[in-house]
Motif scaffolding. Sequence first.
Motif, PDB file in Angstrom:
ATOM      1  N   MET A   1      20.235  41.771  32.795  1.00  0.00           N
ATOM      2  CA  MET A   1      20.332  40.844  34.070  1.00  0.00           C
ATOM      3  C   MET A   1      21.446  40.702  34.346  1.00  0.00           C
ATOM      4  O   MET A   1      22.623  40.578  33.867  1.00  0.00           O
ATOM      5  N   ARG A   3      24.317  38.524  36.173  1.00  0.00           N
ATOM      6  CA  ARG A   3      24.351  37.120  36.363  1.00  0.00           C
ATOM      7  C   ARG A   3      24.707  36.616  37.602  1.00  0.00           C
ATOM      8  O   ARG A   3      24.454  35.571  38.137  1.00  0.00           O
ATOM      9  N   ARG A 297      16.912  34.237  36.942  1.00  0.00           N
ATOM     10  CA  ARG A 297      18.437  34.324  36.528  1.00  0.00           C
ATOM     11  C   ARG A 297      18.851  33.038  36.972  1.00  0.00           C
ATOM     12  O   ARG A 297      19.998  32.471  36.044  1.00  0.00           O
ATOM     13  N   ASN A 301      21.473  30.823  34.101  1.00  0.00           N
ATOM     14  CA  ASN A 301      22.848  30.503  34.521  1.00  0.00           C
ATOM     15  C   ASN A 301      22.817  28.891  34.543  1.00  0.00           C
ATOM     16  O   ASN A 301      24.037  28.410  33.869  1.00  0.00           O
TER      17      ASN A 301
END
Length: 310
Positions: A1, A3, A297, A301
Motif C-alpha cells: 500500500m 502511504r 489507506r 494512516n
Amino acid sequence: MTRHQHARGERIRLAESPERVRRWVASRVGEVASVVDCVGGMSPGPAARLRTTSRTTAFVKACGPELNPMTPALLRSELRLLAEFPSHRSLPRLLDTYDDGEWVAMLLEDLPGELPQVPWSAGDLARAGAVLSGLRPVLDDISADGLAPASESPLFSTGWKLLADRLDWFDPWWAEHHVRLVSHAERAVGLITGETLLHWDVRADNLIFGADRDVLIDWGQARRGAPWVDHAMLAMDCAMSGSEVSALEFFAHEPALADRDPSDLVALMAAVAMTLQARSMDDPPPGLPTMPATRARWAENLRRELETVL
C-alpha cells in the motif's frame, strides 16, 4: 500500500463532457487553444485548465448525474458559496456558471501554482495554517445558513458506529482497541458543533500554493461548525497524507489551536479512522472506483497516529 499520496479519483476529460457544456465554455472564454485535463480529486467530472487563442486563461470543472448522482449537488453548493465570497487573495474567483438541471459547470480563474507536496513538510504546514487563519475572520462574516451542520456528518456522528458490526472483517487491532476508540469518538460531535462557515475538506490537494498567493479551493463540502475545525482537518491530513511532523505535533504548535486540548484531536481522529475503516469494504460510489482503497489507506494512516496515544 502506498502511504503518502494525494487522493485520486478517475476523471473524464473535458472533451468527453456533453457538447452543450463544451459549447457553453467556448461561448464564455472564446476560442480555446489548449486544454490541460487535471487528474486527482474525488470527482469523476472533468476539471481542466484552459488557454484561449487570445492568451486568456480559465479553469473549468463540471459534472452530470450519470457520472455520480451526488456531485452536481456539491457543485451547486459550491457555486452558491463562491457567489457570496468577497474578493480575497486566498479565495478562488468565480467567473461564470452553467446549470441545465442535469450538468453543472463553473468557470474559475486559473490559479498558477502547485499542490503542497505530501508527505507534508513543516514549512508547508505552517503556510497552510496561515491560509486558514487569514480566512477565518472573512468566513466568520459570511452566513452559514443553509449549510448542513458538521455535527450531522456521518464521518463523525454515525459512521464510526458501523465498525462494531464489522470488527471481524479487519485486523484484530481494531477489536483490541475498540472500547478506547469509542470512548474518544463519542466526544467528536460535541466538539465540532457550531455555527461558523467551515471549508470542512482541508487537505493537501485542496490548496494551491502560488508565487504571489495561496488559495483554498474546492468548497463543495462546506458545512457549519466550530471555528477551530478546519485547522483540525489540516492536522488530520498530516496523518492521512503523511508529514514530517505528526498530527498531534502540528496541533500542539499551531497558534490557532492554542486553546484546544490535544485530546480533542484524538477524538476526531478516532471517529474518522473508525468510519473510514468500516466503510473501506463498501462498494465504490458511482464514478469513484478508488474510494474504498482511499478509505482503507486513510484509516491505516490515522491508525498509525492513534497507536501513539492509545
